[in-house]
Design a protein around this motif. Sequence first.
Motif, PDB file in Angstrom:
ATOM      1  N   ASP A   8     -15.862  30.061   0.143  1.00  0.00           N
ATOM      2  CA  ASP A   8     -15.691  29.379  -0.239  1.00  0.00           C
ATOM      3  C   ASP A   8     -15.961  29.925  -2.341  1.00  0.00           C
ATOM      4  N   THR A   9     -16.527  30.654  -2.237  1.00  0.00           N
ATOM      5  CA  THR A   9     -17.317  30.510  -3.819  1.00  0.00           C
ATOM      6  C   THR A   9     -15.876  31.093  -4.615  1.00  0.00           C
ATOM      7  N   PRO A  10     -14.322  30.698  -4.591  1.00  0.00           N
ATOM      8  CA  PRO A  10     -13.284  30.352  -5.381  1.00  0.00           C
ATOM      9  C   PRO A  10     -13.562  29.068  -5.670  1.00  0.00           C
ATOM     10  N   LEU A  11     -13.681  28.144  -5.506  1.00  0.00           N
ATOM     11  CA  LEU A  11     -13.891  26.379  -5.065  1.00  0.00           C
ATOM     12  C   LEU A  11     -14.722  26.091  -6.219  1.00  0.00           C
ATOM     13  N   ILE A  12     -15.660  26.651  -6.871  1.00  0.00           N
ATOM     14  CA  ILE A  12     -16.765  26.599  -7.813  1.00  0.00           C
ATOM     15  C   ILE A  12     -16.266  26.923  -8.788  1.00  0.00           C
ATOM     16  N   ARG A  13     -16.259  25.988  -9.572  1.00  0.00           N
ATOM     17  CA  ARG A  13     -16.102  26.233 -11.097  1.00  0.00           C
ATOM     18  C   ARG A  13     -17.332  27.550 -12.314  1.00  0.00           C
ATOM     19  N   LEU A  23     -19.767  16.387  -0.046  1.00  0.00           N
ATOM     20  CA  LEU A  23     -20.057  17.925  -0.210  1.00  0.00           C
ATOM     21  C   LEU A  23     -20.747  18.725  -1.169  1.00  0.00           C
ATOM     22  N   GLN A  24     -20.936  19.423  -0.810  1.00  0.00           N
ATOM     23  CA  GLN A  24     -21.990  19.892  -1.976  1.00  0.00           C
ATOM     24  C   GLN A  24     -21.970  21.528  -1.287  1.00  0.00           C
ATOM     25  N   ILE A  25     -20.958  22.293  -2.249  1.00  0.00           N
ATOM     26  CA  ILE A  25     -20.527  23.699  -1.819  1.00  0.00           C
ATOM     27  C   ILE A  25     -21.672  24.626  -2.442  1.00  0.00           C
ATOM     28  N   ASN A  26     -22.315  25.188  -2.717  1.00  0.00           N
ATOM     29  CA  ASN A  26     -22.989  26.023  -3.030  1.00  0.00           C
ATOM     30  C   ASN A  26     -22.596  27.514  -3.339  1.00  0.00           C
ATOM     31  N   ARG A  27     -23.311  28.206  -4.360  1.00  0.00           N
ATOM     32  CA  ARG A  27     -22.581  29.755  -4.480  1.00  0.00           C
ATOM     33  C   ARG A  27     -23.470  30.285  -3.363  1.00  0.00           C
ATOM     34  N   GLU A  28     -25.158  29.833  -3.455  1.00  0.00           N
ATOM     35  CA  GLU A  28     -25.797  30.830  -2.196  1.00  0.00           C
ATOM     36  C   GLU A  28     -26.538  30.262  -1.542  1.00  0.00           C
TER      37      GLU A  28
END
Length: 422
Positions: free
Chosen positions: A57-62, A85-90
Amino acid sequence: MRVAHLSLGDFRNYRTAELELRAGANLILGPNGQGKTNLVEAIAYFATLRSHRTSSDTPLIRAGAGAAIARMKLEAAGRDVLLELQINREGANRAQVNRNTVRAREVTRWFSAVAFVPEDLTIVRGEPSGRRRFLDDALVSRHPIAAGVLGDYERVVRQRNSLLKSGRGSARTVEATLGIWDDQLVEFGSQIMLARRELVRDLGDPLSAGYRALVDGDHGPALHLSESVVDTLKERGVSRETRAEGSQSNVELADVSRETLAQEFRDALSAVRLKEIDRGVTLLGPHRDDLLLTLNDLPVKGYASHGESWSFALSMKMALATLLREESPAGDPVIILDDVFAELDSGRRGRLMSAVSEFEQVIVTAAVEADVPREWDWNRVQIRAGEILPAGEQTSGTPEPKSPADTDPAPGESLSTKDSEQ
């Protein structure tokens, strides 16, 4: 089912984005590299909780942001539903349905989509992992509860492999605890195998119909599972009453009980026990299986032309969409065609659009409008310099973002104070 509004914050190249869609045919136009695929990637993510373009999922985060936010307002079965949805880096991702905190995977129960993407060709021409991914994404779309089973199975394989590696070459070291992981491997693996068998059986007729619709001919497209458990038993000469001499049909495989399949799994594990300990890896199970694709009884990979391979890949997606349409009480799955018209000749473009136009909502992306069939009444949205605007509208700056609901928090705001299980 249809997407009425998509709202993004810090997703891919979008700091903010607001996209209005309607029922019927929607066309997202713009030069390459402007973010068209990022929009439909966000929509499709709600259906499977993973991207077709990346394994994490990491590449989805700006870049520079700690999390990406995606909100989608649906109209399904006569009611409005807001998915967030909240896609978290951590840490774990978070999710809400109509403002109520849920596990992230619960979102897949509310939304169904089938995406046709350029990467689909690798299902036909690529490695078995791509075909397994197609099967597993299809299972989640058909039975959202499968997401949990697949996750549990992957966890067991990782931990079982760790145990095997720790005692590589020494049966005594691992035998005492290997049985515990065997039980879980068989439990979750048998469920996945049986669900895959049922899926392949049920895709057969719509696959043939979809292929005929695309090529205006019948080349006998077919799907068959190659299962490591079954192949091991055949190699070792282990015969079970459920398996006749030669290959079983998809119908016969799907009719085998879970108890019988679990026993076969255990027999196969016993047959490869010493080899697994020696190599330190789990050699049997759904993670080692493949999906065999044939046209006129010949393997598609290695025999089919480029056009035939594309037609087969698209027909598999059409078959899945047809199956979901027949089974879902919430209505049609949303159809996404991401830049696939550029890969097809004009005849296949028209036939593909004709086949999917019967669905409640179709979302198409294209860099060149000439690639898109013109016979449909398109709702056009244009992408220019990373901004979303109605086709033909001039803009001198970034438009003020609109929220899909008056009470929506800002794009970067957390969904909940409590983590939700992914």
